[in-house]
Design a protein around this motif. Sequence first.
Motif, PDB file in Angstrom:
ATOM      1  N   VAL A 119       0.955  -1.102  -0.124  1.00  0.00           N
ATOM      2  CA  VAL A 119      -0.132   0.055  -0.086  1.00  0.00           C
ATOM      3  C   VAL A 119       0.866   1.082  -0.011  1.00  0.00           C
ATOM      4  O   VAL A 119       1.884   1.245   0.578  1.00  0.00           O
ATOM      5  N   ASN A 120       0.274   2.132  -0.743  1.00  0.00           N
ATOM      6  CA  ASN A 120       1.420   3.543  -0.874  1.00  0.00           C
ATOM      7  C   ASN A 120       2.470   3.174  -1.291  1.00  0.00           C
ATOM      8  O   ASN A 120       3.651   3.415  -0.791  1.00  0.00           O
ATOM      9  N   LYS A 121       2.773   2.412  -2.344  1.00  0.00           N
ATOM     10  CA  LYS A 121       4.041   2.171  -3.180  1.00  0.00           C
ATOM     11  C   LYS A 121       4.724   3.433  -3.643  1.00  0.00           C
ATOM     12  O   LYS A 121       4.233   4.061  -4.634  1.00  0.00           O
ATOM     13  N   VAL A 122       5.602   3.988  -3.053  1.00  0.00           N
ATOM     14  CA  VAL A 122       6.297   5.089  -3.466  1.00  0.00           C
ATOM     15  C   VAL A 122       7.301   5.136  -4.372  1.00  0.00           C
ATOM     16  O   VAL A 122       8.193   4.040  -4.357  1.00  0.00           O
ATOM     17  N   PRO A 123       7.253   5.940  -5.478  1.00  0.00           N
ATOM     18  CA  PRO A 123       8.543   5.782  -6.332  1.00  0.00           C
ATOM     19  C   PRO A 123       9.805   5.952  -5.840  1.00  0.00           C
ATOM     20  O   PRO A 123       9.986   6.637  -4.583  1.00  0.00           O
ATOM     21  N   THR A 124      10.871   5.452  -6.543  1.00  0.00           N
ATOM     22  CA  THR A 124      12.234   5.881  -5.945  1.00  0.00           C
ATOM     23  C   THR A 124      12.749   7.321  -5.993  1.00  0.00           C
ATOM     24  O   THR A 124      12.183   8.131  -6.612  1.00  0.00           O
ATOM     25  N   GLY A 125      13.216   7.522  -4.773  1.00  0.00           N
ATOM     26  CA  GLY A 125      13.771   9.210  -4.665  1.00  0.00           C
ATOM     27  C   GLY A 125      13.149   9.858  -3.330  1.00  0.00           C
ATOM     28  O   GLY A 125      11.995   9.612  -2.975  1.00  0.00           O
ATOM     29  N   MET A 126      14.066  10.380  -2.619  1.00  0.00           N
ATOM     30  CA  MET A 126      13.750  10.964  -1.453  1.00  0.00           C
ATOM     31  C   MET A 126      12.661  12.060  -1.728  1.00  0.00           C
ATOM     32  O   MET A 126      11.571  12.220  -0.588  1.00  0.00           O
ATOM     33  N   GLN A 127      12.453  12.774  -2.682  1.00  0.00           N
ATOM     34  CA  GLN A 127      11.416  13.910  -3.010  1.00  0.00           C
ATOM     35  C   GLN A 127       9.990  13.236  -2.897  1.00  0.00           C
ATOM     36  O   GLN A 127       8.819  13.837  -2.570  1.00  0.00           O
ATOM     37  N   HIS A 128       9.783  12.013  -3.198  1.00  0.00           N
ATOM     38  CA  HIS A 128       8.532  11.329  -3.257  1.00  0.00           C
ATOM     39  C   HIS A 128       8.149  10.646  -1.834  1.00  0.00           C
ATOM     40  O   HIS A 128       7.215  10.970  -1.408  1.00  0.00           O
ATOM     41  N   SER A 129       9.198  10.115  -1.146  1.00  0.00           N
ATOM     42  CA  SER A 129       9.098   9.486   0.059  1.00  0.00           C
ATOM     43  C   SER A 129       8.876  10.397   1.241  1.00  0.00           C
ATOM     44  O   SER A 129       8.010  10.111   2.324  1.00  0.00           O
ATOM     45  N   MET A 130       9.487  11.813   1.016  1.00  0.00           N
ATOM     46  CA  MET A 130       9.327  12.807   2.013  1.00  0.00           C
ATOM     47  C   MET A 130       8.337  13.782   1.785  1.00  0.00           C
ATOM     48  O   MET A 130       7.959  14.367   2.730  1.00  0.00           O
ATOM     49  N   ALA A 131       7.652  13.669   0.567  1.00  0.00           N
ATOM     50  CA  ALA A 131       6.956  14.802   0.156  1.00  0.00           C
ATOM     51  C   ALA A 131       5.654  15.192   1.066  1.00  0.00           C
ATOM     52  O   ALA A 131       5.382  15.974   1.610  1.00  0.00           O
ATOM     53  N   PRO A 132       4.731  13.797   1.580  1.00  0.00           N
ATOM     54  CA  PRO A 132       3.886  13.938   2.534  1.00  0.00           C
ATOM     55  C   PRO A 132       4.154  14.549   3.915  1.00  0.00           C
ATOM     56  O   PRO A 132       3.329  15.371   4.272  1.00  0.00           O
ATOM     57  N   PHE A 133       5.264  14.006   4.419  1.00  0.00           N
ATOM     58  CA  PHE A 133       5.536  14.462   5.840  1.00  0.00           C
ATOM     59  C   PHE A 133       5.836  16.144   5.590  1.00  0.00           C
ATOM     60  O   PHE A 133       5.635  16.892   6.614  1.00  0.00           O
ATOM     61  N   PHE A 134       6.889  16.627   4.617  1.00  0.00           N
ATOM     62  CA  PHE A 134       7.427  17.955   4.657  1.00  0.00           C
ATOM     63  C   PHE A 134       5.956  18.834   4.080  1.00  0.00           C
ATOM     64  O   PHE A 134       6.058  19.801   4.745  1.00  0.00           O
ATOM     65  N   MET A 135       5.286  18.275   3.397  1.00  0.00           N
ATOM     66  CA  MET A 135       4.192  19.199   3.138  1.00  0.00           C
ATOM     67  C   MET A 135       3.151  19.638   4.310  1.00  0.00           C
ATOM     68  O   MET A 135       2.930  20.791   4.511  1.00  0.00           O
ATOM     69  N   SER A 136       2.765  18.413   4.886  1.00  0.00           N
ATOM     70  CA  SER A 136       2.021  18.374   6.021  1.00  0.00           C
ATOM     71  C   SER A 136       2.722  19.195   7.391  1.00  0.00           C
ATOM     72  O   SER A 136       1.992  20.284   7.750  1.00  0.00           O
ATOM     73  N   LEU A 137       3.844  19.119   7.409  1.00  0.00           N
ATOM     74  CA  LEU A 137       4.341  19.592   8.616  1.00  0.00           C
ATOM     75  C   LEU A 137       4.720  21.261   8.243  1.00  0.00           C
ATOM     76  O   LEU A 137       4.601  21.972   9.263  1.00  0.00           O
ATOM     77  N   SER A 138       5.107  21.461   7.119  1.00  0.00           N
ATOM     78  CA  SER A 138       4.947  22.941   6.659  1.00  0.00           C
ATOM     79  C   SER A 138       3.934  23.830   6.957  1.00  0.00           C
ATOM     80  O   SER A 138       3.775  24.826   7.564  1.00  0.00           O
ATOM     81  N   PHE A 139       2.749  23.111   6.448  1.00  0.00           N
ATOM     82  CA  PHE A 139       1.447  23.868   6.827  1.00  0.00           C
ATOM     83  C   PHE A 139       1.088  23.748   8.594  1.00  0.00           C
ATOM     84  O   PHE A 139       0.735  24.984   8.902  1.00  0.00           O
ATOM     85  N   TYR A 140       1.471  23.063   9.222  1.00  0.00           N
ATOM     86  CA  TYR A 140       1.299  23.060  10.475  1.00  0.00           C
ATOM     87  C   TYR A 140       2.158  24.205  11.126  1.00  0.00           C
ATOM     88  O   TYR A 140       1.778  24.725  12.024  1.00  0.00           O
ATOM     89  N   ILE A 141       3.443  24.105  10.885  1.00  0.00           N
ATOM     90  CA  ILE A 141       4.284  25.281  11.428  1.00  0.00           C
ATOM     91  C   ILE A 141       3.918  26.641  11.017  1.00  0.00           C
ATOM     92  O   ILE A 141       3.575  27.568  11.710  1.00  0.00           O
ATOM     93  N   GLY A 142       3.132  26.682   9.738  1.00  0.00           N
ATOM     94  CA  GLY A 142       2.748  27.866   9.220  1.00  0.00           C
ATOM     95  C   GLY A 142       1.391  28.334  10.004  1.00  0.00           C
ATOM     96  O   GLY A 142       1.371  29.401  10.618  1.00  0.00           O
ATOM     97  N   SER A 143       0.732  27.381  10.442  1.00  0.00           N
ATOM     98  CA  SER A 143      -0.602  27.389  11.142  1.00  0.00           C
ATOM     99  C   SER A 143      -0.169  28.081  12.517  1.00  0.00           C
ATOM    100  O   SER A 143      -0.987  28.757  13.165  1.00  0.00           O
ATOM    101  N   MET A 144       0.697  27.594  13.050  1.00  0.00           N
ATOM    102  CA  MET A 144       1.210  28.005  14.548  1.00  0.00           C
ATOM    103  C   MET A 144       1.578  29.547  14.495  1.00  0.00           C
ATOM    104  O   MET A 144       1.055  30.109  15.635  1.00  0.00           O
ATOM    105  N   ILE A 145       2.400  29.985  13.559  1.00  0.00           N
ATOM    106  CA  ILE A 145       2.659  31.432  13.489  1.00  0.00           C
ATOM    107  C   ILE A 145       1.300  32.311  13.191  1.00  0.00           C
ATOM    108  O   ILE A 145       1.258  33.280  13.701  1.00  0.00           O
ATOM    109  N   ALA A 146       0.750  31.526  12.160  1.00  0.00           N
ATOM    110  CA  ALA A 146      -0.655  32.371  11.824  1.00  0.00           C
ATOM    111  C   ALA A 146      -1.606  32.597  13.092  1.00  0.00           C
ATOM    112  O   ALA A 146      -2.108  33.596  13.164  1.00  0.00           O
ATOM    113  N   ALA A 147      -1.690  31.451  13.814  1.00  0.00           N
ATOM    114  CA  ALA A 147      -2.703  31.529  14.878  1.00  0.00           C
ATOM    115  C   ALA A 147      -1.998  32.701  16.065  1.00  0.00           C
ATOM    116  O   ALA A 147      -3.198  33.218  16.339  1.00  0.00           O
ATOM    117  N   MET A 148      -0.868  32.968  16.106  1.00  0.00           N
ATOM    118  CA  MET A 148      -0.306  34.032  16.935  1.00  0.00           C
ATOM    119  C   MET A 148      -0.851  35.300  16.405  1.00  0.00           C
ATOM    120  O   MET A 148      -1.193  36.107  17.081  1.00  0.00           O
TER     121      MET A 148
END
Length: 280
Positions: free
Chosen positions: A81-110
């Motif tokens: 399940v979730n067969k990820v193509p070869t490459g760090m940009q593919h395997s880490m994309a969901p993590f970095f996208m989601s975390l970047s939105f959360y970090i931005g939300s923390m600053i925006a909430a302030m």
Amino acid sequence: MSKSVGAKVQKNVLLQQGKGVLSAATLSQLETETKSLIAANPTQKDAILAKAKATQQAATAKINQTYANVAKSYQYDIVKVNKVPTGMQHSMAPFFMSLSFYIGSMIAAMLIVMAYKSFAPLIGRWRSYIYTEIAIVMIAMFAPLLIVGLSKSMIHFSTNVYWQLWFSHTLELFAALNVNLIFSLILGQLGIMINMPFMLTQVVSGAGLIPRPILPEFFKAMSNISPCFYAIRADYNILYGGNHTETLWLQLFAIGVVTIVIHLIIVAFQKNKNPLVDVA
């Protein structure tokens, strides 16, 4: 992969050991019986040995057949399940996208809570909160358009996937902004002292780096209330295939709704600094 190969080797070794032990015990018993028969009937030695050899061959064949059936009794297939193509940009994309939105939300909430506290004495805390929530919804809708677009330029997904990711991160940002707003409403700018550690726990509990089943119990429990966890899972489903994405979206939306209820309780107990203002 190494675990799968290791398990297969271990299984074969155990089967061979079991077969060897049973064969040795059977042959040892047959040898003892043969010697006893020869001692009792020395004139029939050749016939006894021929019969013993036939018995040995039959017993060995039966043992081999029995263990062959045991070896085939358990078969398994690995479904990826979730067969990820070869490459760090593919395997880490969901993590970095989601975390970047959360970090931005923390600053925006302030920043959003500063505006809320500035306008609450002038227009009333309820009206100010409504405008705050409208601002949150607008930010949640428009910010992912750009961020997901930048991601598209790096990992090259389709337009259909783009809009699914936009919707997913709209829900994530809606939930994350409202989560961070809780302590910002209570403590103002000092709320970041609680929001920051909570954000750091999501680096682990989001399960973008370490699978959830092997997380320590604390982080496994935190993943239940982590917007990042549901957003990362949804991203993997959208980008690389998977099930129950709609359920993950509903869970994100539910987190946002629950936090709004908490906001209403907090706002109800707050008082305006300007006593001359009639709060609606």
